[in-house]
Design a protein around this motif. Structure first.
Motif, PDB file in Angstrom:
ATOM      1  N   THR A 141     -20.660  21.608   1.464  1.00 49.95           N
ATOM      2  CA  THR A 141     -21.764  20.681   1.798  1.00 49.95           C
ATOM      3  C   THR A 141     -23.036  21.379   2.493  1.00 49.95           C
ATOM      4  N   THR A 142     -24.154  21.085   1.867  1.00 47.95           N
ATOM      5  CA  THR A 142     -25.313  21.661   2.303  1.00 47.95           C
ATOM      6  C   THR A 142     -25.982  21.297   3.355  1.00 47.95           C
ATOM      7  N   THR A 143     -25.937  19.823   3.366  1.00 45.72           N
ATOM      8  CA  THR A 143     -26.526  18.874   4.552  1.00 45.72           C
ATOM      9  C   THR A 143     -25.788  19.433   6.024  1.00 45.72           C
ATOM     10  N   PRO A 144     -26.440  19.703   6.924  1.00 42.10           N
ATOM     11  CA  PRO A 144     -26.136  20.137   8.364  1.00 42.10           C
ATOM     12  C   PRO A 144     -25.403  18.767   8.744  1.00 42.10           C
ATOM     13  N   PHE A 145     -23.984  19.130   9.404  1.00 36.96           N
ATOM     14  CA  PHE A 145     -23.226  18.188   9.730  1.00 36.96           C
ATOM     15  C   PHE A 145     -22.470  18.658  10.808  1.00 36.96           C
ATOM     16  N   THR A 146     -21.937  17.997  11.866  1.00 37.29           N
ATOM     17  CA  THR A 146     -21.159  18.248  12.995  1.00 37.29           C
ATOM     18  C   THR A 146     -19.843  17.167  13.285  1.00 37.29           C
ATOM     19  N   SER A 147     -19.045  17.934  13.849  1.00 35.99           N
ATOM     20  CA  SER A 147     -17.728  17.399  14.175  1.00 35.99           C
ATOM     21  C   SER A 147     -17.346  17.600  15.538  1.00 35.99           C
ATOM     22  N   SER A 148     -17.010  16.395  15.975  1.00 39.78           N
ATOM     23  CA  SER A 148     -16.611  16.466  17.637  1.00 39.78           C
ATOM     24  C   SER A 148     -15.200  15.736  17.770  1.00 39.78           C
ATOM     25  N   VAL A 149     -14.830  16.056  18.671  1.00 36.30           N
ATOM     26  CA  VAL A 149     -13.509  15.578  19.264  1.00 36.30           C
ATOM     27  C   VAL A 149     -13.760  14.754  20.435  1.00 36.30           C
ATOM     28  N   VAL A 150     -13.617  13.460  20.125  1.00 31.31           N
ATOM     29  CA  VAL A 150     -14.227  12.271  21.036  1.00 31.31           C
ATOM     30  C   VAL A 150     -12.913  11.926  22.058  1.00 31.31           C
ATOM     31  N   THR A 151     -11.835  12.406  21.635  1.00 26.74           N
ATOM     32  CA  THR A 151     -10.708  11.973  22.817  1.00 26.74           C
ATOM     33  C   THR A 151      -9.469  12.809  22.015  1.00 26.74           C
ATOM     34  N   GLU A 152      -8.592  13.370  22.976  1.00 25.67           N
ATOM     35  CA  GLU A 152      -7.445  14.005  22.727  1.00 25.67           C
ATOM     36  C   GLU A 152      -6.205  13.289  23.444  1.00 25.67           C
ATOM     37  N   SER A 153      -6.518  12.046  23.647  1.00 22.05           N
ATOM     38  CA  SER A 153      -5.356  11.567  24.459  1.00 22.05           C
ATOM     39  C   SER A 153      -4.522  10.379  23.534  1.00 22.05           C
ATOM     40  N   LEU A 154      -4.599  10.294  22.441  1.00 21.93           N
ATOM     41  CA  LEU A 154      -3.635   9.593  21.516  1.00 21.93           C
ATOM     42  C   LEU A 154      -2.471  10.182  21.516  1.00 21.93           C
ATOM     43  N   ARG A 155      -1.341   9.300  20.917  1.00 25.49           N
ATOM     44  CA  ARG A 155       0.032   9.741  20.992  1.00 25.49           C
ATOM     45  C   ARG A 155       0.416   9.677  19.604  1.00 25.49           C
ATOM     46  N   SER A 156       0.356  10.881  18.675  1.00 27.28           N
ATOM     47  CA  SER A 156       0.902  10.893  17.448  1.00 27.28           C
ATOM     48  C   SER A 156       0.297   9.623  16.779  1.00 27.28           C
ATOM     49  N   PRO A 157      -0.967   9.595  16.523  1.00 29.76           N
ATOM     50  CA  PRO A 157      -1.772   8.687  15.821  1.00 29.76           C
ATOM     51  C   PRO A 157      -1.347   8.461  14.378  1.00 29.76           C
ATOM     52  N   TRP A 158      -1.133   7.363  13.643  1.00 26.19           N
ATOM     53  CA  TRP A 158      -0.808   7.542  12.218  1.00 26.19           C
ATOM     54  C   TRP A 158      -1.821   6.683  11.276  1.00 26.19           C
ATOM     55  N   GLY A 159      -2.319   5.476  11.817  1.00 28.52           N
ATOM     56  CA  GLY A 159      -3.614   5.082  10.911  1.00 28.52           C
ATOM     57  C   GLY A 159      -4.343   4.409  11.690  1.00 28.52           C
ATOM     58  N   ILE A 160      -5.729   4.375  11.089  1.00 31.97           N
ATOM     59  CA  ILE A 160      -6.931   4.021  11.904  1.00 31.97           C
ATOM     60  C   ILE A 160      -7.944   3.212  10.863  1.00 31.97           C
ATOM     61  N   THR A 161      -8.543   2.106  11.532  1.00 29.67           N
ATOM     62  CA  THR A 161      -9.178   1.375  10.644  1.00 29.67           C
ATOM     63  C   THR A 161     -10.266   0.738  11.706  1.00 29.67           C
ATOM     64  N   ASN A 162     -11.253  -0.007  10.895  1.00 24.14           N
ATOM     65  CA  ASN A 162     -12.237  -0.406  11.673  1.00 24.14           C
ATOM     66  C   ASN A 162     -12.278  -1.941  12.298  1.00 24.14           C
ATOM     67  N   LEU A 163     -12.830  -2.369  13.423  1.00 18.92           N
ATOM     68  CA  LEU A 163     -12.957  -3.693  13.853  1.00 18.92           C
ATOM     69  C   LEU A 163     -14.531  -3.745  13.716  1.00 18.92           C
ATOM     70  N   PRO A 164     -14.849  -5.173  13.352  1.00 19.34           N
ATOM     71  CA  PRO A 164     -16.262  -5.486  12.995  1.00 19.34           C
ATOM     72  C   PRO A 164     -17.173  -5.026  14.063  1.00 19.34           C
ATOM     73  N   ASP A 165     -16.976  -4.912  15.402  1.00 21.65           N
ATOM     74  CA  ASP A 165     -17.934  -4.441  16.169  1.00 21.65           C
ATOM     75  C   ASP A 165     -18.008  -2.951  16.228  1.00 21.65           C
ATOM     76  N   GLY A 166     -17.414  -2.326  15.309  1.00 17.91           N
ATOM     77  CA  GLY A 166     -17.771  -1.062  15.436  1.00 17.91           C
ATOM     78  C   GLY A 166     -16.460  -0.105  16.093  1.00 17.91           C
ATOM     79  N   ARG A 167     -15.752  -0.987  17.168  1.00 22.99           N
ATOM     80  CA  ARG A 167     -14.604  -0.011  17.508  1.00 22.99           C
ATOM     81  C   ARG A 167     -13.536   0.373  16.363  1.00 22.99           C
ATOM     82  N   LEU A 168     -12.496   0.895  16.926  1.00 25.95           N
ATOM     83  CA  LEU A 168     -11.427   1.531  16.013  1.00 25.95           C
ATOM     84  C   LEU A 168      -9.972   1.075  16.412  1.00 25.95           C
TER      85      LEU A 168
END
Length: 410
Positions: free
Chosen positions: A63-90
């Motif tokens: 990838t040539t475009t500068p990008f960043t990654s950040s850990v926004v939480t470490e408090s999940l417990r063995s998460p398995w699936g992720i999806t969006n709510l219409p308001d932008g939450r997960l």
């Protein structure tokens, strides 16, 4: 299961189009098809050769475009699936049986209750999740889980509505079970997507063991399949085997091992799938209705013991080839196509969580072929379980270690 349910979807008597050479541990692997270095540098587990150029160890890209990654939480417990709510939450599932809501900044809700009991042993638990396209008005959620029954465990699909205060699921109902049940605790599959017509497409595993493995080829078994159902759990109309004698009408495609990723291509609308192989032979497949993806008849992997799987063949007429495969394995799990314009060079690329490989895969795809591969976040030491594109255009990835990552343009 009765023997008459075992089929090769086109014909049981198709001839071989290619035979493999002898298996040899630590054999020299194929190189990238363009002459550039592939991202995989470890030796393959076999001397099996790809069916076409670029099917494995494609040239690496960066990838040539500068990008960043950040850990926004470490408090999940063995998460398995992720999806969006219409308001932008997960909305995130946790293996032991909870759902959590997360903001893009990583603020977590408490566990959402009211979910039927899961069997979290082994590879089981609360698995894939999606919200109804009309969630803003009906608050309906669909999820996949491993359910313990008197006759064994099954991959099950349930639905229910999120309460107004967002603390519990109301009216939870199991709408589908992939039968037969089996006492093993591996290879549940477990991903779920919703197509534009509102059908649920669910991946089911063949439950791993030698005794259940052949059911991936059986049209009267729910194991080792993509199944396509209505929101009440009945078979969707127009399924490819609906009029085939002895077939389960919900079967959409077959011959799968442990499919843990599903995503629709943003341009073609076709369904793509990621699948765990044994020792080698992890796959990316373009799913076609009624198609047979070959497991356990053809595979680019070998048994964990080092012996061949079945006859040790990789190609047979009437059985689909993977678009791409890995040897050694990376253990591909949840995946998503990137459609945001925030990082233009990523548009229509496929991003896949890698478990044993401990990175996020980026595959560049052109004309249904992989033309480049990149490994992102490889230094994090995390097993990446699922990834989605958020409403804000960023990528959000979850790891078995409980992290939620946000990945976006710098």
């Amino acid at each position: 299961m009765k023997n008459h349910g075992l089929i090769l979807i086109a014909s049981i008597c198709f001839g071989l189009t290619s035979c493999s050479p002898d298996v040899a541990d630590n054999a020299n692997p194929p190189t990238g098809s363009t002459g550039s270095a592939a991202v995989e540098t470890n030796p393959a587990n076999s001397t099996y050769r790809p069916a076409f150029s670029g099917q494995t160890r494609i040239a690496g890209v960066s990838t040539t475009t500068p990008f960043t990654s950040s850990v926004v939480t470490e408090s999940l417990r063995s998460p398995w699936g992720i999806t969006n709510l219409p308001d932008g939450r997960l909305l995130i599932t946790e293996k032991a049986g909870s759902m959590r809501l997360a903001t893009p900044a990583g603020q977590l809700s408490g566990p959402i209750t009211g979910i039927p009991a899961v069997n979290p042993a082994g590879q089981g638990g609360l698995l894939g999740v999606r919200v109804d396209p009309a969630f803003s008005t009906n608050r309906m959620i669909y999820w996949v889980f491993s359910e313990a029954r008197p006759d064994g465990n099954v991959t099950a699909v349930a639905k229910g509505t999120l309460s107004p205060d967002e603390t519990r699921i109301e009216g939870a109902t199991v709408i589908y079970r992939a039968l037969p049940a089996y006492s093993g605790i591996a290879h549940y599959g477990g991903r779920l997507v919703i197509d534009p017509a509102g059908n649920l497409l669910v991946s089911t595993g063949e439950r791993s063991d030698l005794v259940t493995r052949p059911q991936a080829q059986s049209i009267n078994s729910g194991l080792g399949k993509i199944i396509r159902i209505n929101k009440d759990g009945t078979a969707s109309s127009g399924n490819p085997l609906a009029t085939t004698a002895g077939a389960l009408p919900e079967v959409y495609s077959l011959g799968l091992r442990n499919p843990q990723g599903l995503a629709f291509h943003p341009v073609t609308g076709e369904l793509w799938e990621s699948e765990h192989g044994p020792r080698g032979g992890d796959e990316i497949n373009r799913i076609q209705p009624g198609a047979n993806y070959g497991w356990p008849i053809i595979t680019y992997g070998i048994e964990y013991s080092g012996t061949r799987v079945g006859e040790g063949i990789q190609q047979r007429e009437g059985l689909e080839q993977p678009v791409y495969y890995w040897d050694p394995v990376i253990s591909p799990s949840g995946m998503t196509f990137y459609t945001s314009n925030r990082i233009p060079e990523w548009q229509n690329n496929l991003f896949i969580g890698s478990l044993s490989g401990m990175h996020l895969v980026r595959l560049v795809i052109a004309n249904n072929r992989v033309v480049g591969e990149e490994r992102l976040l490889a230094g994090e030491g995390q097993r990446f379980r699922d990834v989605t594109q958020g409403i804000d255009g960023a990528l959000y990835a979850i790891t078995d270690g409980g992290r939620l990552y946000r990945i976006d343009r710098r």
